[in-house]
Scaffold this motif. Structure first.
Motif, short mmCIF file in Angstrom:
data_model
loop_
_atom_site.label_atom_id
_atom_site.label_comp_id
_atom_site.label_asym_id
_atom_site.label_seq_id
_atom_site.Cartn_x
_atom_site.Cartn_y
_atom_site.Cartn_z
N GLN A 153 1.05 -1.09 0.16
CA GLN A 153 0.02 -0.05 0.12
C GLN A 153 0.87 1.51 -0.07
OE1 GLN A 153 -3.37 -0.11 -0.51
NE2 GLN A 153 -2.95 -2.31 -0.75
N HIS A 154 1.85 1.15 0.58
CA HIS A 154 2.84 2.16 0.62
C HIS A 154 3.49 2.51 -0.50
CE1 HIS A 154 7.19 3.95 1.24
NE2 HIS A 154 6.33 4.81 1.99
N GLU A 155 3.83 1.38 -1.34
CA GLU A 155 4.39 1.45 -2.56
C GLU A 155 3.50 2.00 -3.72
OE1 GLU A 155 7.83 0.50 -3.62
OE2 GLU A 155 7.52 1.50 -1.65
N LEU A 156 2.03 1.52 -3.47
CA LEU A 156 0.98 2.16 -4.57
C LEU A 156 0.79 3.68 -4.37
CD1 LEU A 156 -1.47 -0.55 -4.27
CD2 LEU A 156 -0.31 0.12 -6.36
N GLN A 157 0.93 4.20 -3.09
CA GLN A 157 1.11 5.45 -2.88
C GLN A 157 2.14 6.28 -3.42
OE1 GLN A 157 -1.70 7.55 -1.37
NE2 GLN A 157 -2.68 5.50 -1.64
N ARG A 158 3.30 5.51 -3.39
CA ARG A 158 4.57 6.23 -4.05
C ARG A 158 4.48 6.31 -5.49
NH1 ARG A 158 8.95 4.67 -6.42
NH2 ARG A 158 8.35 2.47 -5.85
N ASP A 159 4.12 5.23 -6.09
CA ASP A 159 3.90 4.99 -7.61
C ASP A 159 2.86 4.12 -7.80
OD1 ASP A 159 4.11 4.32 -10.12
OD2 ASP A 159 6.38 4.36 -10.18
N GLY A 160 1.71 4.51 -8.35
CA GLY A 160 0.56 3.94 -8.73
C GLY A 160 0.57 2.85 -9.94
N TYR A 161 1.87 2.89 -10.55
CA TYR A 161 1.68 2.17 -11.85
C TYR A 161 1.69 0.61 -11.41
CZ TYR A 161 3.54 -0.46 -15.89
OH TYR A 161 3.64 -1.10 -16.99
N VAL B 168 8.97 2.51 -19.38
CA VAL B 168 10.35 2.55 -19.52
C VAL B 168 10.89 3.20 -17.87
CG1 VAL B 168 12.16 4.07 -20.47
CG2 VAL B 168 10.34 3.22 -21.93
N CYS B 169 11.81 2.72 -17.63
CA CYS B 169 12.41 2.78 -16.37
C CYS B 169 13.30 4.15 -16.53
CB CYS B 169 13.11 1.46 -15.57
SG CYS B 169 13.95 1.89 -14.18
N ILE B 170 13.02 4.95 -15.72
CA ILE B 170 13.91 6.30 -15.64
C ILE B 170 14.39 6.34 -14.14
CG2 ILE B 170 14.13 8.62 -16.01
CD1 ILE B 170 13.06 7.14 -18.48
N GLY B 171 15.82 6.02 -13.88
CA GLY B 171 16.25 5.96 -12.66
C GLY B 171 15.46 4.82 -11.87
N HIS B 172 14.69 5.25 -10.79
CA HIS B 172 13.93 4.28 -10.08
C HIS B 172 12.63 4.63 -10.01
CE1 HIS B 172 17.89 3.48 -8.24
NE2 HIS B 172 17.52 2.24 -7.85
N GLN B 173 12.17 5.37 -11.32
CA GLN B 173 10.68 5.68 -11.53
C GLN B 173 10.31 4.81 -12.83
OE1 GLN B 173 9.74 10.02 -10.49
NE2 GLN B 173 11.96 10.08 -10.98
N ILE B 174 8.94 4.70 -13.09
CA ILE B 174 8.35 4.26 -14.22
C ILE B 174 7.87 4.94 -14.90
CG2 ILE B 174 6.68 2.41 -15.13
CD1 ILE B 174 7.26 0.92 -12.43
N LEU B 175 7.94 5.37 -16.00
CA LEU B 175 7.06 6.07 -17.19
C LEU B 175 6.35 5.35 -18.16
CD1 LEU B 175 6.72 8.88 -18.23
CD2 LEU B 175 8.93 8.53 -19.74
N LYS C 227 -1.11 8.66 -9.74
CA LYS C 227 0.09 8.63 -9.30
C LYS C 227 0.90 7.66 -10.43
CE LYS C 227 -0.61 9.15 -4.37
NZ LYS C 227 -2.05 9.41 -4.43
N ILE C 228 0.78 8.18 -11.59
CA ILE C 228 1.31 7.63 -12.77
C ILE C 228 2.13 8.69 -13.54
CG2 ILE C 228 1.03 6.24 -14.85
CD1 ILE C 228 -1.18 4.54 -13.36
N ASN C 229 3.22 8.28 -13.86
CA ASN C 229 4.01 9.25 -15.01
C ASN C 229 3.55 8.77 -16.32
OD1 ASN C 229 5.73 11.05 -13.26
ND2 ASN C 229 6.26 8.90 -12.30
N ARG C 230 3.12 9.74 -17.05
CA ARG C 230 2.80 9.39 -18.69
C ARG C 230 3.75 10.09 -19.41
NH1 ARG C 230 -1.71 6.59 -17.45
NH2 ARG C 230 -3.36 7.57 -16.03
N ALA C 231 4.13 9.37 -20.63
CA ALA C 231 5.02 9.78 -21.57
C ALA C 231 4.55 10.98 -22.36
CB ALA C 231 5.36 8.72 -22.56
#
Length: 448
Positions: free
Chosen positions: A103-111, A199-206, A266-270
């Motif tokens: 749940q903590h991870e989903l709050q940080r990054d919803g992908y 795509v993985c950008i550092g430790h984030q997902i795009l 909580k998602i990064n989109r291209a």
């Protein structure tokens, strides 16, 4: 022996050589903690899941799922649930500690989707699938636009422009078919391309794949058994799709050119140009956007010059991607009125769409008549061209036959008339279709 992701990815121009399934965690090119986080998030969506299900959801071979799950089991985040029935195997579930962590991870990054590919692999794949590796010929251009009437002059301009890979500026009177042709340019390229889910950008997902833009090529879906095997199929983190076509018009804003962060999910989109890579990006009706033309054009100076686009995540982390697409601008306004010479030099081709010939115009009327099951006598066509167009000083644009014949059909259906178009019927719809153009600049009209 362990191999790094970069050593597995061959320096090749063949996309298939770039897509072997990863055999180790290291070969995924993704930080192990990010993979573990993604596995925990998938497990949080069910009571428990088996390896085949997780393998398909994460687009990873089954042996890697087991490795990740065992690591999380050792950290008391995951537990094993066995089912002794023959058709069931080991199933994984979250512990209470694992549920809190997920749940903590989903709050940080919803992908919550398939595993991303590393940025380095994305760059290699996009470069290998460049449109410059294909050639358009006069035959393929005419076949791809067989439903249109293209003057030879236009064919001679569009073909070399597409082969150049450079940006194209299409302009001309409204109604000359600029948008219609521009949206069919991607037909010229028959090959398919691989698009990553993310795509993985550092430790984030795009997130890159967009079902609205990317059309998957029909194929037999991989079975659970095939997904588990390392020697079957390609890296399932990528989808085989038709070359993308991105079209934006008056709704365009400068924010669409940058990575967006979906606060709700909580998602990064291209950005749009990243989704358009290996295809065509059409900015239609340039000059009518809410953002200034200078802002739009200045955004492309570096990508057009260097074939590289520089982006940033919402967190501020910067990265670059290949700019491998045909950028097409379409406008009713002459390019000299929209951009300075410095920018226009960076656009390889400026192509004007002009009114069509009398013979082509008559042909379009007859084609529309056949489509609507209506006969069009020669005296009716003569009336349209020699009387109406000449008297009102209206150019022969390819949009008019479609619109006017359709309106004639509406009149015939409503008044239950005979199915042929007479001069008097044309006069009737003509007055409804055209406004007084005595002081009207047609370049400011509404037809695209």
């Amino acid at each position: 022996m362990m191999h790094s992701a970069s050593s597995v990815i061959a320096e090749s121009t063949n996309p298939n050589d770039l897509l072997p399934k990863p055999r180790t965690i290291e070969q995924t090119g993704i930080p192990s903690r990010l993979l573990e986080s993604l596995l925990l998030k998938h497990l949080s969506q069910a009571i428990d899941l088996d390896v085949p299900h997780l393998s398909q959801s994460m687009a990873l071979p089954g042996n890697l799922i087991d490795i990740l799950a065992q690591k999380l089991k050792a950290e008391a985040l995951v537990e094993v649930r066995s089912d002794l029935r023959i058709d069931k195997g080991i199933r994984y579930a979250l512990t209470k500690k694992g549920m809190l962590f997920s749940q903590h991870e989903l709050q940080r990054d919803g992908y919550l989707g398939p595993t991303p590919i590393p940025l380095s692999l994305y760059k290699k794949i996009v470069t290998s699938q460049s449109l410059n590796k294909e050639s358009v010929t006069p035959k393929s251009l005419k076949e791809g636009l067989s439903d249109l009437i293209l003057p030879e002059k236009l064919v001679g301009q569009l073909g070399p422009a597409l082969n150049s890979g450079r940006a194209i500026f299409i302009y001309g009177l409204p109604g000359t078919g600029k948008t219609y042709v521009s949206r069919r340019l991607v037909r010229m390229f028959n090959s398919n391309v691989y698009i990553p889910h993310s795509v993985c950008i550092g430790h984030q997902i795009l997130q890159v794949y967009d079902p609205i833009i990317h059309e998957k090529v029909s194929s037999t879906p991989a079975t659970s058994a095939q997904s588990l095997r390392l020697d079957s199929g390609h890296d399932e983190r990528l989808l085989l799709c038709k070359r993308p076509e991105v079209v934006v018009g008056g709704e365009l804003t400068d924010k669409m050119f940058e990575v967006s962060y979906d606060i709700a999910h909580k998602i990064n989109r291209a950005p749009l140009q990243m989704k358009a890579n290996n295809g065509i990006f059409l900015i239609d009706d340039l000059g009518r956007q809410r953002v200034s033309v200078d802002t739009i054009l200045n955004r492309w100076i570096v990508p057009l010059e260097e074939k590289i686009d520089y982006l940033a995540m919402a967190s501020g982390e910067h990265f670059d991607i290949p700019f491998e697409q045909v950028l097409v601008f379409s406008s009713n306004i002459h390019p000299a009125k929209l951009a300075d010479d410095a920018f226009l030099r960076r656009i390889g081709y400026k192509i004007e769409f002009e009114p069509i010939s009398i013979s082509d115009y008559q042909y379009l009327w007859q084609q529309q008549g056949l489509f609507h099951d209506l006969s069009i006598p020669s005296e009716s066509l003569k009336h349209v061209i020699d009387t109406l167009h000449k008297n009102h000083n209206i150019p022969l644009l390819p949009c008019y036959p479609r619109d006017l014949v359709t309106m004639c059909r509406n009149q015939i259906d409503f008044f239950q008339l005979e199915k042929h178009i007479t001069p008097s019927l044309i006069d009737s719809v003509w007055s409804s279709y055209f406004v007084d153009r005595a002081e009207h600049d047609v370049l400011g009209g509404t037809h695209g």
